[in-house]
Design a protein around this motif. Structure first.
Motif, PDB file in Angstrom:
ATOM      1  N   GLU A 107       0.885  -1.395   0.071  1.00  0.00           N
ATOM      2  CA  GLU A 107       0.414  -0.283   0.063  1.00  0.00           C
ATOM      3  C   GLU A 107       0.806   1.329   0.327  1.00  0.00           C
ATOM      4  O   GLU A 107       2.513   1.248   0.198  1.00  0.00           O
ATOM      5  CB  GLU A 107      -1.209  -0.102   1.445  1.00  0.00           C
ATOM      6  N   THR A 108       0.229   2.638  -0.415  1.00  0.00           N
ATOM      7  CA  THR A 108       0.661   3.376  -0.295  1.00  0.00           C
ATOM      8  C   THR A 108      -0.323   4.771   0.696  1.00  0.00           C
ATOM      9  O   THR A 108      -1.145   4.134   0.860  1.00  0.00           O
ATOM     10  CB  THR A 108       0.991   4.522  -1.722  1.00  0.00           C
ATOM     11  N   GLU A 151       2.765  -7.428   2.610  1.00  0.00           N
ATOM     12  CA  GLU A 151       3.933  -6.439   2.747  1.00  0.00           C
ATOM     13  C   GLU A 151       3.896  -6.342   4.618  1.00  0.00           C
ATOM     14  O   GLU A 151       3.162  -6.082   4.935  1.00  0.00           O
ATOM     15  CB  GLU A 151       4.928  -5.684   2.532  1.00  0.00           C
ATOM     16  N   GLN A 152       4.767  -7.070   5.419  1.00  0.00           N
ATOM     17  CA  GLN A 152       4.894  -7.393   6.490  1.00  0.00           C
ATOM     18  C   GLN A 152       5.110  -5.336   7.125  1.00  0.00           C
ATOM     19  O   GLN A 152       6.212  -5.007   6.914  1.00  0.00           O
ATOM     20  CB  GLN A 152       5.114  -7.951   7.202  1.00  0.00           C
ATOM     21  N   ASP A 153       4.216  -4.827   7.807  1.00  0.00           N
ATOM     22  CA  ASP A 153       4.197  -4.025   8.685  1.00  0.00           C
ATOM     23  C   ASP A 153       4.160  -4.828   9.867  1.00  0.00           C
ATOM     24  O   ASP A 153       2.341  -5.054  10.470  1.00  0.00           O
ATOM     25  CB  ASP A 153       3.495  -2.936   8.318  1.00  0.00           C
ATOM     26  N   ASP A 154       4.546  -4.731  10.902  1.00  0.00           N
ATOM     27  CA  ASP A 154       4.983  -5.466  12.200  1.00  0.00           C
ATOM     28  C   ASP A 154       3.220  -4.294  13.062  1.00  0.00           C
ATOM     29  O   ASP A 154       2.635  -5.668  13.600  1.00  0.00           O
ATOM     30  CB  ASP A 154       5.913  -5.003  13.354  1.00  0.00           C
ATOM     31  N   SER A 155       3.069  -3.500  12.814  1.00  0.00           N
ATOM     32  CA  SER A 155       2.339  -2.933  13.170  1.00  0.00           C
ATOM     33  C   SER A 155       0.960  -3.040  13.193  1.00  0.00           C
ATOM     34  O   SER A 155      -0.515  -2.200  14.364  1.00  0.00           O
ATOM     35  CB  SER A 155       2.954  -0.456  13.916  1.00  0.00           C
ATOM     36  N   LEU A 156       0.574  -3.537  12.644  1.00  0.00           N
ATOM     37  CA  LEU A 156      -0.637  -4.349  11.912  1.00  0.00           C
ATOM     38  C   LEU A 156      -0.581  -5.503  11.121  1.00  0.00           C
ATOM     39  O   LEU A 156      -1.879  -5.912  11.005  1.00  0.00           O
ATOM     40  CB  LEU A 156      -0.502  -3.297  10.122  1.00  0.00           C
ATOM     41  N   VAL A 157       0.539  -6.120  11.604  1.00  0.00           N
ATOM     42  CA  VAL A 157      -0.074  -7.595  11.187  1.00  0.00           C
ATOM     43  C   VAL A 157      -1.171  -8.229  12.274  1.00  0.00           C
ATOM     44  O   VAL A 157      -2.190  -9.126  12.029  1.00  0.00           O
ATOM     45  CB  VAL A 157       1.345  -8.526  11.963  1.00  0.00           C
ATOM     46  N   TYR A 170      -3.021 -17.032   3.828  1.00  0.00           N
ATOM     47  CA  TYR A 170      -2.411 -16.056   3.476  1.00  0.00           C
ATOM     48  C   TYR A 170      -0.645 -15.342   5.004  1.00  0.00           C
ATOM     49  O   TYR A 170      -0.806 -16.621   5.764  1.00  0.00           O
ATOM     50  CB  TYR A 170      -3.303 -14.529   3.910  1.00  0.00           C
ATOM     51  N   GLU A 171      -0.153 -15.115   4.670  1.00  0.00           N
ATOM     52  CA  GLU A 171       0.784 -14.874   5.432  1.00  0.00           C
ATOM     53  C   GLU A 171       1.573 -13.023   4.622  1.00  0.00           C
ATOM     54  O   GLU A 171       0.695 -12.160   3.898  1.00  0.00           O
ATOM     55  CB  GLU A 171       2.094 -15.406   5.112  1.00  0.00           C
ATOM     56  N   HIS A 172       2.583 -12.876   5.905  1.00  0.00           N
ATOM     57  CA  HIS A 172       3.090 -11.437   5.690  1.00  0.00           C
ATOM     58  C   HIS A 172       4.130 -11.311   5.788  1.00  0.00           C
ATOM     59  O   HIS A 172       5.167 -12.433   6.601  1.00  0.00           O
ATOM     60  CB  HIS A 172       2.574 -10.849   7.002  1.00  0.00           C
ATOM     61  N   LEU A 173       5.189 -10.862   4.778  1.00  0.00           N
ATOM     62  CA  LEU A 173       6.654 -11.122   3.957  1.00  0.00           C
ATOM     63  C   LEU A 173       7.229  -9.591   4.552  1.00  0.00           C
ATOM     64  O   LEU A 173       6.712  -8.914   3.910  1.00  0.00           O
ATOM     65  CB  LEU A 173       6.350 -12.508   2.950  1.00  0.00           C
ATOM     66  N   ARG A 174       8.454  -9.585   4.612  1.00  0.00           N
ATOM     67  CA  ARG A 174       9.557  -8.700   4.128  1.00  0.00           C
ATOM     68  C   ARG A 174       9.615  -8.565   3.043  1.00  0.00           C
ATOM     69  O   ARG A 174       9.969  -9.237   2.358  1.00  0.00           O
ATOM     70  CB  ARG A 174      10.325  -8.404   5.190  1.00  0.00           C
TER      71      ARG A 174
END
Length: 174
Positions: free
Chosen positions: A7-8, A104-110, A132-136
């Motif tokens: 996102e932006t 895209e992983q944003d630790d504050s939003l996981v 689904y997964e979060h990755l850097r």
């Protein structure tokens, strides 16, 4: 089919989902890695020069990808805006029969993303189908496509036109 989301928040929230057929994943990742400048471990579009941005846009448009844009700039609350975008993305991915969603992983939003995704995959009947997964971003090159398209769409004008060939649609969320 796999999807890659970034996102932006430049002018309100825009979420971008890049969809790739499984048979094109390996080649797309290879082509994206080749676009990195020497010493880069990833492409981060806002940090690139304009000449590099133009080159990267051309390379993105040559990939076998389709991109959907979720425009939540009218939703003032950022938590609600992100939830609306992720829910809409899951709805579209359910219709496409997608099997994997990488964000895209944003630790504050996981944690909040997981709650939204948990509800969305159940709402659209794909809880046993869509993982689904979060990755850097340095872990998954296809996140770079969503990053670049999000930046270009937010900037508008010629930048938006440069990525238009891969954009299949824009959903305005309210």
């Amino acid at each position: 089919m796999h999807a890659f989301v970034d996102e932006t928040k430049q002018n309100g929230l825009l979420v971008v989902s890049t969809v790739v057929e499984v048979r094109h994943l390996k080649q797309a990742r290879k082509q994206l890695r080749e676009q990195r400048a020497k010493g880069q471990n990833r492409i981060h579009f806002k940090k690139e020069s304009d000449s590099r941005r133009r080159s990267i846009c051309s390379a993105l448009c040559a990939l076998e990808v389709k991109v959907a844009v979720y425009d939540a700039v009218r939703i003032r609350n950022t938590v609600d805006a992100r939830a609306a975008c992720l829910t809409a993305a899951v709805e579209d991915l359910a219709e496409l029969g997608a099997r994997r969603l990488t964000i895209e992983q944003d630790d504050s939003l996981v944690a909040s993303d997981r709650k939204v995704l948990y509800a969305a995959v159940r709402k659209f009947g794909v809880a046993d189908i869509l993982a689904y997964e979060h990755l850097r971003p340095n872990e998954e090159p296809l996140l770079w496509v969503s990053d670049a398209v999000a930046w270009c769409v937010a900037k508008g004008g010629d930048w938006r036109n440069r990525v238009d060939p891969v954009i299949t649609g824009v959903r305005k969320l309210t």
